[in-house]
Design an enzyme around this catalytic site. Structure first.
Site, PDB file in Angstrom:
ATOM      1  N   LYS A   1      16.697 -17.006   0.512  1.00 36.70           N
ATOM      2  CA  LYS A   1      15.791 -17.051  -0.370  1.00 36.70           C
ATOM      3  C   LYS A   1      14.780 -16.737   0.083  1.00 36.70           C
ATOM      4  CE  LYS A   1      13.743 -14.796  -4.306  1.00 36.70           C
ATOM      5  NZ  LYS A   1      13.620 -13.084  -4.765  1.00 36.70           N
TER       6      LYS A   1
ATOM      7  N   LYS B   1       3.558 -17.464  -5.299  1.00 36.00           N
ATOM      8  CA  LYS B   1       4.483 -18.366  -5.346  1.00 36.00           C
ATOM      9  C   LYS B   1       5.837 -18.634  -4.347  1.00 36.00           C
ATOM     10  CE  LYS B   1       8.670 -19.150  -8.440  1.00 36.00           C
ATOM     11  NZ  LYS B   1      10.040 -18.771  -9.238  1.00 36.00           N
TER      12      LYS B   1
HETATM   13  P1  NAD Z   1       9.553 -13.970 -16.963  1.00 40.11           P
HETATM   14  O1  NAD Z   1       8.930 -15.361 -16.605  1.00 40.11           O
HETATM   15  O2  NAD Z   1       9.761 -12.942 -16.688  1.00 40.11           O
HETATM   16  O3  NAD Z   1      11.133 -15.463 -17.535  1.00 40.11           O
HETATM   17  C1  NAD Z   1      11.449 -16.328 -17.733  1.00 40.11           C
HETATM   18  C2  NAD Z   1      11.477 -16.428 -18.897  1.00 40.11           C
HETATM   19  O4  NAD Z   1      12.371 -18.375 -18.856  1.00 40.11           O
HETATM   20  C3  NAD Z   1      10.662 -16.661 -19.896  1.00 40.11           C
HETATM   21  O5  NAD Z   1      11.271 -16.048 -21.219  1.00 40.11           O
HETATM   22  C4  NAD Z   1      11.048 -17.822 -20.821  1.00 40.11           C
HETATM   23  O6  NAD Z   1      10.715 -17.692 -22.344  1.00 40.11           O
HETATM   24  C5  NAD Z   1      11.993 -18.578 -20.353  1.00 40.11           C
HETATM   25  N1  NAD Z   1      12.116 -20.436 -19.940  1.00 40.11           N
HETATM   26  C6  NAD Z   1      11.259 -20.668 -19.608  1.00 40.11           C
HETATM   27  N2  NAD Z   1      11.532 -22.008 -19.844  1.00 40.11           N
HETATM   28  C7  NAD Z   1      12.764 -22.678 -20.717  1.00 40.11           C
HETATM   29  C8  NAD Z   1      13.052 -22.925 -21.140  1.00 40.11           C
HETATM   30  N3  NAD Z   1      12.702 -24.176 -21.039  1.00 40.11           N
HETATM   31  N4  NAD Z   1      14.084 -22.657 -22.283  1.00 40.11           N
HETATM   32  C9  NAD Z   1      14.753 -21.304 -22.508  1.00 40.11           C
HETATM   33  N5  NAD Z   1      13.697 -20.604 -22.025  1.00 40.11           N
HETATM   34  C10 NAD Z   1      13.031 -20.782 -21.111  1.00 40.11           C
HETATM   35  O7  NAD Z   1      10.228 -14.624 -15.218  1.00 40.11           O
HETATM   36  P2  NAD Z   1      11.367 -13.849 -14.553  1.00 40.11           P
HETATM   37  O8  NAD Z   1      10.405 -12.659 -13.871  1.00 40.11           O
HETATM   38  O9  NAD Z   1      12.265 -12.975 -14.943  1.00 40.11           O
HETATM   39  O10 NAD Z   1      11.716 -14.837 -13.116  1.00 40.11           O
HETATM   40  C11 NAD Z   1      12.419 -15.362 -13.634  1.00 40.11           C
HETATM   41  C12 NAD Z   1      13.196 -16.272 -12.314  1.00 40.11           C
HETATM   42  O11 NAD Z   1      13.210 -14.618 -11.502  1.00 40.11           O
HETATM   43  C13 NAD Z   1      11.452 -16.762 -11.283  1.00 40.11           C
HETATM   44  O12 NAD Z   1      12.020 -17.963 -10.541  1.00 40.11           O
HETATM   45  C14 NAD Z   1      11.692 -15.293 -10.333  1.00 40.11           C
HETATM   46  O13 NAD Z   1      10.648 -16.542  -9.175  1.00 40.11           O
HETATM   47  C15 NAD Z   1      12.765 -15.005 -10.076  1.00 40.11           C
HETATM   48  N6  NAD Z   1      12.843 -13.572 -10.220  1.00 40.11           N
HETATM   49  C16 NAD Z   1      12.110 -12.667  -9.977  1.00 40.11           C
HETATM   50  C17 NAD Z   1      12.003 -10.798  -9.595  1.00 40.11           C
HETATM   51  C18 NAD Z   1      11.135 -10.894 -10.604  1.00 40.11           C
HETATM   52  O14 NAD Z   1      10.939  -9.469  -9.730  1.00 40.11           O
HETATM   53  N7  NAD Z   1      11.203 -11.099 -11.518  1.00 40.11           N
HETATM   54  C19 NAD Z   1      13.072 -10.959  -8.815  1.00 40.11           C
HETATM   55  C20 NAD Z   1      13.450 -12.132  -8.499  1.00 40.11           C
HETATM   56  C21 NAD Z   1      13.736 -13.505  -8.265  1.00 40.11           C
END
Ligand code: NAD
Length: 303
Positions: free
Chosen positions: A176, A251
């Protein structure tokens, strides 16, 4: 074994992923239960048929599969390894699937800690962004034991179009991070391409025609050129609303640099790209789509 899947972290990616799982729950023979520390985020999954838990303990109750989808390495580590966390509360022998994008070392550390407590764990980060999560067309890059992957393959396939077994623990994250480094560098290259072309007086439509069919072709250049009127899928058509944000790109590029450093591998373009996104982040572009790095490159921060 139970038939309950716990899904923790229903943010921008996790919510549509869990919704797809919940919509296909009957076919999968599973019950899907979600939890997010933001109750509003978790509630987004109710209409799709997911049970919404109000605590970590409640979501884990009897679940034999546990997905986690939280922002970064320290979040995964805290969620799993803190006192009262997943490793303390999950059902014995549960299979933990972390789909967050995190550094390889942390992925391996949490997997070892999970295994030492009698759990199974794989890393399964995704590519495809929010549209891929919504349309169930994600690619899963999996690190861990084949048998564990096969156990959850039907659930991964309910959320994605492609599942690649990349090797042992941590190798899903490695794939990734390497992939996203290319994306990050290419996005800057495309931004520079349009900034220079425009500066020379070249019509962007003609430049698009050439670059999207010639040796400079990239997914970024074809699908998300940073100039309006070239591609309907471009983030610029919606004022750079994400998509994949500058903050997330920064990141991931930092994760790539950390990985390169860990093994003593030079990565000059990756390092430079990380610096460029750090500048864009500092210039107030953090929450825009990564293609908005063009605003920094072309000196159009105020437009
Ligand atoms: P986001 O911030 O929208 O969502 C993360 C969620 O996790 C939040 O709702 C938060 O409240 C919850 N959370 C955090 N700690 C928690 C805990 N201890 N208990 C319960 N809930 C908890 O982030 P995202 O965009 O959904 O990204 C998530 C992951 O996916 C990241 O690692 C990101 O790098 C990866 N990612 C994101 C994308 C994108 O386009 N957004 C694409 C590929 C990968």
């Amino acid at each position: 074994m139970s038939d309950v899947t716990a899904f923790i972290g229903t943010g921008r990616m996790g919510a549509p992923m869990a919704q797809n799982l919940a919509r296909k729950a009957n076919a999968l023979g599973r019950r899907i239960r979600v939890f997010d520390r933001s109750p509003e985020a978790a509630a987004l999954c109710r209409d799709a048929g997911a049970e919404v838990a109000d605590s970590l303990e409640a979501v884990l109750d009897g679940a034999d599969v546990v997905f986690t989808m939280v922002p970064a390495g320290p979040d995964v580590k805290a969620l799993l390894m803190d006192a009262g966390g997943v490793l303390d509360k999950a059902a014995p022998g549960a299979l933990i699937v972390d789909s967050s994008t995190i550094d390889v070392a942390t992925a391996q550390e949490v997997a070892s800690a999970a295994k030492a407590r009698g759990f199974r764990m794989i890393d399964a980060p995704v590519s495809g962004g929010v549209p891929g999560a919504e349309n169930a067309t994600l690619t899963f890059m999996v690190g861990g034991d084949t048998a564990d992957l096969e156990t959850v393959r039907p659930q991964l396939e309910a959320m994605g179009a492609k599942v690649v077994h990349c090797g042992p623990s941590g190798m899903g994250e490695a794939a990734k991070i390497c992939n996203n480094m290319v994306t990050g560098i290419a996005t800057i290259a495309v931004a520079e391409c349009y900034a220079i072309g425009e500066g020379l007086g070249l019509d962007p439509k003609i430049l698009y025609d050439v670059v999207s069919t010639s040796s400079g072709q990239t997914a970024q250049g074809v699908n998300s050129p940073p100039v309006k009127g070239l591609s309907p899928t471009s983030a610029v058509e919606r004022d750079f609303a994400p998509g994949f944000t500058i903050a997330l790109m920064l990141k991931d590029l930092r994760l790539a640099q950390a990985a390169a450093k860990q093994i003593g591998q030079a990565s000059p373009l990756g390092a430079q790209a990380a610096e460029v996104y750090a500048l864009a982040d500092g210039a107030g572009l953090a929450n825009l789509d990564s293609s908005a790095v063009y605003k920094l490159i072309a000196g159009k921060l105020k437009e």
